[in-house]
Design a protein around this motif. Sequence first.
Motif, PDB file in Angstrom:
ATOM      1  N   TYR A 106     -15.882 -16.583  27.132  1.00  0.00           N
ATOM      2  CA  TYR A 106     -15.520 -16.144  25.892  1.00  0.00           C
ATOM      3  C   TYR A 106     -14.074 -15.521  26.943  1.00  0.00           C
ATOM      4  O   TYR A 106     -13.819 -15.244  25.841  1.00  0.00           O
ATOM      5  N   GLY A 107     -14.413 -14.374  27.398  1.00  0.00           N
ATOM      6  CA  GLY A 107     -13.648 -14.157  28.239  1.00  0.00           C
ATOM      7  C   GLY A 107     -12.351 -14.742  28.702  1.00  0.00           C
ATOM      8  O   GLY A 107     -11.197 -14.504  28.905  1.00  0.00           O
ATOM      9  N   LEU A 108     -12.361 -16.053  28.885  1.00  0.00           N
ATOM     10  CA  LEU A 108     -11.516 -17.111  29.541  1.00  0.00           C
ATOM     11  C   LEU A 108     -10.932 -17.821  28.243  1.00  0.00           C
ATOM     12  O   LEU A 108      -9.539 -18.042  28.689  1.00  0.00           O
ATOM     13  N   VAL A 109     -11.170 -17.360  27.999  1.00  0.00           N
ATOM     14  CA  VAL A 109     -10.222 -18.923  26.112  1.00  0.00           C
ATOM     15  C   VAL A 109      -9.620 -17.550  25.333  1.00  0.00           C
ATOM     16  O   VAL A 109     -10.004 -16.763  25.526  1.00  0.00           O
ATOM     17  N   ALA A 110      -8.464 -18.120  24.475  1.00  0.00           N
ATOM     18  CA  ALA A 110      -7.910 -17.265  23.555  1.00  0.00           C
ATOM     19  C   ALA A 110      -7.461 -18.051  21.979  1.00  0.00           C
ATOM     20  O   ALA A 110      -8.047 -19.502  22.099  1.00  0.00           O
ATOM     21  N   GLU A 111      -8.035 -17.368  21.813  1.00  0.00           N
ATOM     22  CA  GLU A 111      -7.788 -17.984  20.021  1.00  0.00           C
ATOM     23  C   GLU A 111      -5.981 -18.697  19.855  1.00  0.00           C
ATOM     24  O   GLU A 111      -5.546 -18.632  20.566  1.00  0.00           O
ATOM     25  N   GLY A 112      -6.552 -20.709  19.912  1.00  0.00           N
ATOM     26  CA  GLY A 112      -4.999 -21.093  19.609  1.00  0.00           C
ATOM     27  C   GLY A 112      -5.319 -22.044  20.974  1.00  0.00           C
ATOM     28  O   GLY A 112      -4.551 -23.072  20.756  1.00  0.00           O
ATOM     29  N   ASP A 113      -5.698 -21.751  22.084  1.00  0.00           N
ATOM     30  CA  ASP A 113      -6.340 -22.263  22.706  1.00  0.00           C
ATOM     31  C   ASP A 113      -6.781 -24.080  22.287  1.00  0.00           C
ATOM     32  O   ASP A 113      -7.448 -23.826  21.150  1.00  0.00           O
ATOM     33  N   THR A 114      -6.060 -25.517  22.990  1.00  0.00           N
ATOM     34  CA  THR A 114      -6.902 -26.700  22.558  1.00  0.00           C
ATOM     35  C   THR A 114      -7.107 -26.713  23.327  1.00  0.00           C
ATOM     36  O   THR A 114      -6.852 -26.801  24.887  1.00  0.00           O
ATOM     37  N   GLY A 115      -7.885 -27.669  23.612  1.00  0.00           N
ATOM     38  CA  GLY A 115      -8.720 -28.795  24.579  1.00  0.00           C
ATOM     39  C   GLY A 115      -9.837 -29.436  24.704  1.00  0.00           C
ATOM     40  O   GLY A 115      -9.837 -29.292  23.514  1.00  0.00           O
ATOM     41  N   TYR A 116     -10.630 -29.537  25.587  1.00  0.00           N
ATOM     42  CA  TYR A 116     -11.630 -30.230  25.485  1.00  0.00           C
ATOM     43  C   TYR A 116     -12.882 -29.505  25.561  1.00  0.00           C
ATOM     44  O   TYR A 116     -13.403 -28.605  26.681  1.00  0.00           O
ATOM     45  N   ALA A 117     -13.755 -29.056  24.110  1.00  0.00           N
ATOM     46  CA  ALA A 117     -14.869 -28.380  24.639  1.00  0.00           C
ATOM     47  C   ALA A 117     -16.414 -29.048  23.879  1.00  0.00           C
ATOM     48  O   ALA A 117     -15.902 -30.222  23.982  1.00  0.00           O
ATOM     49  N   ALA A 118     -16.720 -28.512  25.912  1.00  0.00           N
ATOM     50  CA  ALA A 118     -18.140 -29.192  25.551  1.00  0.00           C
ATOM     51  C   ALA A 118     -19.366 -28.377  24.843  1.00  0.00           C
ATOM     52  O   ALA A 118     -19.673 -27.038  24.814  1.00  0.00           O
ATOM     53  N   THR A 119     -19.955 -29.035  23.721  1.00  0.00           N
ATOM     54  CA  THR A 119     -21.143 -28.298  22.927  1.00  0.00           C
ATOM     55  C   THR A 119     -22.481 -29.348  23.141  1.00  0.00           C
ATOM     56  O   THR A 119     -22.069 -30.430  23.259  1.00  0.00           O
ATOM     57  N   GLN A 120     -23.030 -28.289  22.860  1.00  0.00           N
ATOM     58  CA  GLN A 120     -24.838 -28.939  23.667  1.00  0.00           C
ATOM     59  C   GLN A 120     -25.327 -27.673  21.334  1.00  0.00           C
ATOM     60  O   GLN A 120     -26.068 -27.079  21.805  1.00  0.00           O
ATOM     61  N   GLY A 121     -25.977 -28.804  21.607  1.00  0.00           N
ATOM     62  CA  GLY A 121     -26.603 -28.753  19.945  1.00  0.00           C
ATOM     63  C   GLY A 121     -25.486 -27.419  18.887  1.00  0.00           C
ATOM     64  O   GLY A 121     -24.145 -27.558  18.450  1.00  0.00           O
TER      65      GLY A 121
END
Length: 140
Positions: A106-121
């Motif tokens: 949460y503290g490492l990303v900002a609104e507007g950042d683009t990139g690859y997100a790893a999701t699990q469920g």
Amino acid sequence: MPNFPSTGGGGFELISTLFPILFIIILALIIFSMIRSGARYANNASSPRQSVYATITSKRMDVQFYSHTDANDQMHTTNSSHTYYYITLQFDNGERKEYLDVKNIYGLVAEGDTGYAATQGEWIVAFERNQEVSRDNSRF
């Protein structure tokens, strides 16, 4: 003196009947909630990890407060809280979905950042920010 009719303890009988029923209902709701939380955790933990290109559109916190007073000591109250962090992703097709942050990104990303997100469920477990900066956004 007026002669009042005897109620025969009807109020006590009503309470002694309702209390066990209410106790069982509350206990059943607590057990149901625990089972549902456990099933949700197991479902997310067993879900495959997916990596998808996305933009972070929003972040939010949900702070839940708890208070407990010791039954033997009414002067001693324990207060605690737990904060849940959520990150909303928008995908290339325009769809948005909110994920629970379980890996403290949460503290490492900002609104507007683009990139690859790893999701699990329902969880977001990693985010690799796109390092490309266009000439319009460069500072030099």
